[in-house]
Design a protein around this motif. Structure first.
Motif, PDB file in Angstrom:
ATOM      1  N   ILE A 119       5.135   5.657  -4.603  1.00 53.97           N
ATOM      2  CA  ILE A 119       5.797   5.811  -5.899  1.00 53.97           C
ATOM      3  C   ILE A 119       4.896   6.579  -6.870  1.00 53.97           C
ATOM      4  N   THR A 120       3.590   6.319  -6.815  1.00 52.97           N
ATOM      5  CA  THR A 120       2.648   7.075  -7.646  1.00 52.97           C
ATOM      6  C   THR A 120       2.742   8.563  -7.343  1.00 52.97           C
ATOM      7  N   PHE A 121       2.804   8.885  -6.058  1.00 53.40           N
ATOM      8  CA  PHE A 121       2.895  10.282  -5.636  1.00 53.40           C
ATOM      9  C   PHE A 121       4.199  10.920  -6.107  1.00 53.40           C
TER      10      PHE A 121
ATOM     11  N   LYS B 297      11.596  17.562  -4.230  1.00 47.04           N
ATOM     12  CA  LYS B 297      10.819  16.849  -3.213  1.00 47.04           C
ATOM     13  C   LYS B 297      10.555  15.413  -3.653  1.00 47.04           C
ATOM     14  N   GLY B 298      10.170  15.260  -4.921  1.00 50.73           N
ATOM     15  CA  GLY B 298       9.874  13.932  -5.440  1.00 50.73           C
ATOM     16  C   GLY B 298      11.071  13.005  -5.383  1.00 50.73           C
TER      17      GLY B 298
ATOM     18  N   PHE C 254      11.027   6.231   0.121  1.00 51.95           N
ATOM     19  CA  PHE C 254      10.179   5.040   0.004  1.00 51.95           C
ATOM     20  C   PHE C 254      11.023   3.791  -0.264  1.00 51.95           C
ATOM     21  N   VAL C 255      12.016   3.920  -1.134  1.00 50.60           N
ATOM     22  CA  VAL C 255      12.879   2.773  -1.436  1.00 50.60           C
ATOM     23  C   VAL C 255      13.687   2.378  -0.200  1.00 50.60           C
TER      24      VAL C 255
ATOM     25  N   LEU D  54       0.833  -1.205   0.000  1.00 52.09           N
ATOM     26  CA  LEU D  54       0.000   0.000   0.000  1.00 52.09           C
ATOM     27  C   LEU D  54       0.867   1.254   0.000  1.00 52.09           C
ATOM     28  N   PHE D  55       1.823   1.319   0.933  1.00 55.30           N
ATOM     29  CA  PHE D  55       2.670   2.503   1.036  1.00 55.30           C
ATOM     30  C   PHE D  55       3.602   2.632  -0.171  1.00 55.30           C
ATOM     31  N   LEU D  56       4.093   1.501  -0.673  1.00 58.23           N
ATOM     32  CA  LEU D  56       5.029   1.543  -1.797  1.00 58.23           C
ATOM     33  C   LEU D  56       4.339   2.008  -3.078  1.00 58.23           C
TER      34      LEU D  56
END
Length: 243
Positions: A165-167, A182-183, A190-191, A159-161
């Motif tokens: 990553i989409t965000f 920021k991205g 996340f990684v 869910l978080f991954l």
């Protein structure tokens, strides 16, 4: 998350350091919400504080044994370690749907709210009726999680991954250099977080395993904070031509 008390005390030291720093970073994001009135910072801060909860059981269990010379009860340990994760699902989806699927935000958040309630009911029932369905604690050393909990951890990570990553990929499409930066930090975060959690949960044991995993997760906490808030000193380093 494994409960390291006697064999490798340095793991507990780094767990305490990681948790305190992560909570401070989460609280700083929440405080920035009150300053700038950006509600996404509030949900991001709450989520990050809750994400550290799987390590609270280790810390409190160690301190409990240190002061009372007795292990923390299974109910308390398991609830501290797992019981707050469903709430993190809800707060994170508040954050995510503020940028994506905003028209369906209420429905999506409601679905995860129901999921959280259902999980908590089943989880608490199993804790009371038969804690072995949650996991088996090896006294003062580790926990062997049940397949039910391992599956829940995996689904939570996915869910978080996926949403994370989409965000972050969406931020790369922006013309704003600040948003692009920021991205990049959020993608690294996340990684890093996923790598740290995989090392933490993998049924492979080696010296300083938990020290390594928690240092990586600590780096993710710092990267998350930078990605969400982008302090001016970071801008000056990476966007020097703008300043």
């Amino acid at each position: 998350m494994n409960e390291q008390i006697i064999p490798i005390p340095i793991d507990i030291v780094f767990t305490i350091i990681f948790t305190l720093i992560s909570l401070i970073l989460g609280i700083l994001m929440i405080l920035r919400y009150f300053k700038y009135k950006i509600r996404e910072l509030f949900f991001a801060g709450i989520t990050w504080c809750l994400i550290t909860s799987p390590f609270w059981g280790d810390i409190i269990s160690y301190l409990w044994y240190l002061f009372f010379n007795a292990p923390l009860s299974d109910f308390s340990y398991f609830f501290l370690t797992i019981g707050l994760i469903p709430i993190a699902h809800v707060t994170w989806m508040f954050f995510f749907t503020s940028f994506f699927l905003k028209k369906n935000q209420k429905l999506i958040v409601a679905v995860f709210f129901i999921e959280a309630i259902m999980f908590e009911i089943v989880f608490i029932y199993l804790l009371i009726a038969n804690p072995s369905f949650i996991g088996t604690r090896v006294p003062l050393i580790s926990v062997q999680w049940s397949m039910f909990i391992i599956l829940y951890f995996i689904l939570s990570m996915l869910l978080f991954l996926i949403t994370g990553i989409t965000f972050t990929f969406q931020s790369f499409k922006s013309d704003s250099k600040d948003t692009n930066l920021k991205g990049k930090f959020l993608l690294i975060a996340f990684v890093s977080f996923m790598i740290g959690i995989i090392i933490e949960l993998a049924p492979i044991f080696f010296d300083l395993k938990y020290l390594l995993s928690r240092l990586i997760i600590l780096s993710a906490a710092i990267e998350f904070y930078i990605g969400f808030t982008l302090p001016n000193w970071i801008k000056k380093i990476f966007l020097e031509e703008t300043y």
